[in-house]
Scaffold this motif. Structure first.
Motif, PDB file in Angstrom:
ATOM      1  N   LYS A 157       0.834  -1.190   0.000  1.00 53.79           N
ATOM      2  CA  LYS A 157       0.000   0.000   0.000  1.00 53.79           C
ATOM      3  C   LYS A 157       0.872   1.245   0.000  1.00 53.79           C
ATOM      4  O   LYS A 157       1.749   1.411   0.850  1.00 53.79           O
ATOM      5  CB  LYS A 157      -0.926   0.003   1.212  1.00 53.79           C
ATOM      6  CG  LYS A 157      -1.958  -1.119   1.198  1.00 53.79           C
ATOM      7  CD  LYS A 157      -2.906  -0.970   0.007  1.00 53.79           C
ATOM      8  CE  LYS A 157      -4.000  -2.019   0.049  1.00 53.79           C
ATOM      9  NZ  LYS A 157      -4.894  -1.885  -1.118  1.00 53.79           N
ATOM     10  N   TYR A 158       0.588   2.115  -0.956  1.00 55.40           N
ATOM     11  CA  TYR A 158       1.378   3.340  -1.109  1.00 55.40           C
ATOM     12  C   TYR A 158       1.471   4.123   0.191  1.00 55.40           C
ATOM     13  O   TYR A 158       2.550   4.493   0.649  1.00 55.40           O
ATOM     14  CB  TYR A 158       0.744   4.202  -2.211  1.00 55.40           C
ATOM     15  CG  TYR A 158       1.133   5.645  -2.151  1.00 55.40           C
ATOM     16  CD1 TYR A 158       2.364   6.054  -2.655  1.00 55.40           C
ATOM     17  CD2 TYR A 158       0.301   6.582  -1.566  1.00 55.40           C
ATOM     18  CE1 TYR A 158       2.743   7.370  -2.606  1.00 55.40           C
ATOM     19  CE2 TYR A 158       0.677   7.906  -1.505  1.00 55.40           C
ATOM     20  CZ  TYR A 158       1.889   8.286  -2.016  1.00 55.40           C
ATOM     21  OH  TYR A 158       2.246   9.587  -1.957  1.00 55.40           O
ATOM     22  N   LEU A 179      -2.745  13.939  -6.792  1.00 57.19           N
ATOM     23  CA  LEU A 179      -2.511  12.577  -7.263  1.00 57.19           C
ATOM     24  C   LEU A 179      -1.155  12.475  -7.960  1.00 57.19           C
ATOM     25  O   LEU A 179      -0.424  11.493  -7.771  1.00 57.19           O
ATOM     26  CB  LEU A 179      -3.635  12.157  -8.217  1.00 57.19           C
ATOM     27  CG  LEU A 179      -5.033  12.084  -7.600  1.00 57.19           C
ATOM     28  CD1 LEU A 179      -6.079  11.798  -8.677  1.00 57.19           C
ATOM     29  CD2 LEU A 179      -5.096  11.017  -6.508  1.00 57.19           C
ATOM     30  N   GLY A 207     -11.581   8.407  -9.679  1.00 55.58           N
ATOM     31  CA  GLY A 207     -10.130   8.624  -9.678  1.00 55.58           C
ATOM     32  C   GLY A 207      -9.530   8.629 -11.060  1.00 55.58           C
ATOM     33  O   GLY A 207     -10.172   9.007 -12.044  1.00 55.58           O
ATOM     34  N   GLU A 231      -3.834   1.097  -6.926  1.00 57.34           N
ATOM     35  CA  GLU A 231      -3.728   2.554  -6.868  1.00 57.34           C
ATOM     36  C   GLU A 231      -2.335   3.007  -7.301  1.00 57.34           C
ATOM     37  O   GLU A 231      -2.174   4.008  -8.009  1.00 57.34           O
ATOM     38  CB  GLU A 231      -4.023   3.037  -5.444  1.00 57.34           C
ATOM     39  CG  GLU A 231      -3.908   4.545  -5.259  1.00 57.34           C
ATOM     40  CD  GLU A 231      -4.011   4.969  -3.812  1.00 57.34           C
ATOM     41  OE1 GLU A 231      -4.257   6.158  -3.561  1.00 57.34           O
ATOM     42  OE2 GLU A 231      -3.826   4.110  -2.925  1.00 57.34           O
ATOM     43  N   GLU A 232      -1.315   2.261  -6.861  1.00 54.15           N
ATOM     44  CA  GLU A 232       0.053   2.627  -7.198  1.00 54.15           C
ATOM     45  C   GLU A 232       0.283   2.631  -8.711  1.00 54.15           C
ATOM     46  O   GLU A 232       1.001   3.488  -9.238  1.00 54.15           O
ATOM     47  CB  GLU A 232       1.037   1.660  -6.535  1.00 54.15           C
ATOM     48  CG  GLU A 232       1.076   1.752  -5.028  1.00 54.15           C
ATOM     49  CD  GLU A 232       0.130   0.777  -4.338  1.00 54.15           C
ATOM     50  OE1 GLU A 232       0.359   0.478  -3.156  1.00 54.15           O
ATOM     51  OE2 GLU A 232      -0.837   0.324  -4.987  1.00 54.15           O
ATOM     52  N   LYS A 271      -1.836   3.295 -11.096  1.00 50.44           N
ATOM     53  CA  LYS A 271      -2.458   4.465 -11.717  1.00 50.44           C
ATOM     54  C   LYS A 271      -1.711   5.743 -11.353  1.00 50.44           C
ATOM     55  O   LYS A 271      -1.507   6.625 -12.199  1.00 50.44           O
ATOM     56  CB  LYS A 271      -3.927   4.539 -11.303  1.00 50.44           C
ATOM     57  CG  LYS A 271      -4.739   3.348 -11.801  1.00 50.44           C
ATOM     58  CD  LYS A 271      -6.212   3.480 -11.459  1.00 50.44           C
ATOM     59  CE  LYS A 271      -6.994   2.296 -12.003  1.00 50.44           C
ATOM     60  NZ  LYS A 271      -8.452   2.409 -11.766  1.00 50.44           N
ATOM     61  N   LEU A 272      -1.288   5.861 -10.103  1.00 47.79           N
ATOM     62  CA  LEU A 272      -0.571   7.067  -9.670  1.00 47.79           C
ATOM     63  C   LEU A 272       0.764   7.208 -10.383  1.00 47.79           C
ATOM     64  O   LEU A 272       1.114   8.277 -10.901  1.00 47.79           O
ATOM     65  CB  LEU A 272      -0.348   7.017  -8.160  1.00 47.79           C
ATOM     66  CG  LEU A 272      -1.582   7.151  -7.263  1.00 47.79           C
ATOM     67  CD1 LEU A 272      -1.223   6.824  -5.822  1.00 47.79           C
ATOM     68  CD2 LEU A 272      -2.183   8.546  -7.364  1.00 47.79           C
TER      69      LEU A 272
END
Length: 254
Positions: A2-3, A151, A96, A229-230, A232-233
């Motif tokens: 997790k970021y 973001l 997002g 999430e990582e 996409k970021l």
């Protein structure tokens, strides 16, 4: 991983980083002259096989009878290059960052009633390649203000995190050492304007997210899941670094 849990542990306090290279240079400038010539020739560039495969998928009618072309015109005639050059985008409704392949699968499911293609599948990569190619020559223009600002900062933090047993970050190669050689190849600035691209090293198409994962494997790190999430970021930040560079899809890269 997790970021938001790993970030404070993986960034060394006070670490000095090289600034992002300026001006931004496409990976095209770091490949050999013969590779550039191959990329420029539609008959020699193997990435155009994916373009044509994607064109066929775009125009073909699924069981529902509603093809991509039903909304966007045959061969994507109704799609605007300037809009395509903005991807990845922030979509409030979808919660997002939305990459181009995400948008294709969302449309496929909601508009055509078909199952989304698996991440990195030949079909999805071909469709993404075809659609991105429609914007060839258009400058990348990822949003950097508003909802995207925070973001992209998180993506930049990920870009500077050391990963894997090699204990290196994206920034080590692409900010500190572009133009230098590794395994007989010049290190580029890691720009995303050519993706999806045909990788001469592996003999396959790769979009930016897949290329990031291939780099993580080389660093002996566990790749992020496709929808993490990582992913996409980090992808959004890397593509934002390419703002102003012209889209080259399908580029040739090593």
């Amino acid at each position: 991983m997790k970021y938001y849990l790993a970030l404070s542990l993986l960034i060394t306090a006070g670490m000095a980083w090289a600034d992002a290279p300026s001006p931004a240079k496409s990976g095209y400038e770091f490949v050999k002259e013969e590779t550039r010539a191959m990329q420029d020739d539609e008959f020699q560039n193997p990435g155009f096989i994916a373009v044509e495969e994607g064109r066929g998928l775009f125009n073909s009618q699924p069981a529902s009878g509603k093809s991509c072309g039903s909304c966007h015109g045959d061969d994507g005639a109704k799609l605007e290059a300037k809009n395509l050059a903005r991807y990845p985008i922030y979509d409030k409704e979808l919660g997002g960052i939305v990459r181009l392949d995400d948008r294709i699968n969302v449309c496929r499911e909601k508009q055509s009633g078909e199952k989304p293609f698996p991440a990195y599948s030949k079909e999805l990569l071909a469709l993404e390649t075809f659609v991105r190619h429609l914007a060839i020559g258009e400058p990348v223009n990822v949003q950097t203000d508003g909802e995207m600002a925070d973001l992209l900062k998180k993506g930049e933090d990920l870009y500077k995190i050391r990963f894997g047993l090699i204990d290196m970050s994206c920034a080590h190669c692409h900010d500190s050492y572009p133009g230098q050689f590794i395994r007989g190849q010049k290190i580029s600035q890691g720009q995303g304007n050519g993706f999806p691209a045909y990788r001469l090293d592996t003999g396959e198409m790769a979009n930016l997210d897949l290329r990031i994962k291939q780099c993580l494997v080389l660093m002996r790190a566990e790749p992020f899941a496709p929808d993490a999430e990582e992913s996409k970021l980090l992808g959004a930040y890397i593509m934002s670094r390419s703002n102003g560079l012209k889209i080259e899809t399908p580029a040739l890269r090593y």
